[in-house]
Design a protein around this motif. Sequence first.
Motif, PDB file in Angstrom:
ATOM      1  N   LYS A   1      36.124  43.258  67.325  1.00 14.44           N
ATOM      2  CA  LYS A   1      36.882  44.119  66.419  1.00 14.44           C
ATOM      3  C   LYS A   1      36.710  45.557  66.897  1.00 14.44           C
ATOM      4  O   LYS A   1      35.595  46.031  67.063  1.00 14.44           O
ATOM      5  N   VAL A   2      37.826  46.213  67.107  1.00 11.71           N
ATOM      6  CA  VAL A   2      37.826  47.591  67.584  1.00 11.71           C
ATOM      7  C   VAL A   2      38.778  48.372  66.704  1.00 11.71           C
ATOM      8  O   VAL A   2      39.923  47.949  66.506  1.00 11.71           O
ATOM      9  N   ASP A   3      38.319  49.493  66.161  1.00 11.40           N
ATOM     10  CA  ASP A   3      39.216  50.340  65.379  1.00 11.40           C
ATOM     11  C   ASP A   3      40.369  50.777  66.266  1.00 11.40           C
ATOM     12  O   ASP A   3      40.201  51.023  67.462  1.00 11.40           O
ATOM     13  N   LYS A   4      41.551  50.880  65.660  1.00 10.38           N
ATOM     14  CA  LYS A   4      42.742  51.219  66.424  1.00 10.38           C
ATOM     15  C   LYS A   4      43.462  52.370  65.749  1.00 10.38           C
ATOM     16  O   LYS A   4      43.688  52.339  64.549  1.00 10.38           O
ATOM     17  N   ARG A   5      43.777  53.362  66.543  1.00  5.34           N
ATOM     18  CA  ARG A   5      44.568  54.485  66.056  1.00  5.34           C
ATOM     19  C   ARG A   5      45.980  54.291  66.570  1.00  5.34           C
ATOM     20  O   ARG A   5      46.205  54.194  67.768  1.00  5.34           O
ATOM     21  N   GLU A   6      46.928  54.194  65.667  1.00  2.60           N
ATOM     22  CA  GLU A   6      48.331  53.995  66.052  1.00  2.60           C
ATOM     23  C   GLU A   6      48.920  55.319  66.505  1.00  2.60           C
ATOM     24  O   GLU A   6      48.828  56.316  65.805  1.00  2.60           O
TER      25      GLU A   6
END
Length: 157
Positions: free
Chosen positions: A142-147
């Motif tokens: 799980k990796v935080d994602k910035r759109e």
Amino acid sequence: MSSPLPPCGLYRTRRALGTSIPEGRLVYFHNHGEPGPGLYLPSGWSVNRARWHSHGTTLPDPQWAEHLEPLLAEGLYRVRSAFTCCEKNCRTFEEELLVQLGYNGTAEPILFVPEWTAAGLDFPTSGTLVDPKMLDQLVPLKVDKREEPSADRAFLH
């Protein structure tokens, strides 16, 4: 009664769709929208991840989706237990190793091994083709994602 459509995501085509989408290609399937469900070919790659054309090819009917082979999502994984890339044993992926999964245009899986450098985590531009059967040794991270807004990815969610 119409057949249910698969979820949006990465697939390999098992059959050509007219002259625009060849058999054996990496595609993004988008299962809704106007004028309807469709396939999108890669427009290029960035940091080992496919980018998608903004214009796709609409499915002729929902049953055509049965010709899509689902693929694991591109991204970061850890190796559950050590394995080699293929029958030739060119590369061993050790247990607990961080890897990035990507694909080429013919939907062959490629593993990239990020490395720590003085500047931070470095993602190489070349990787190792792996036997698709070996992908069951990968566990997604799980990796935080910035759109980031992008015209080519506007339809993806």
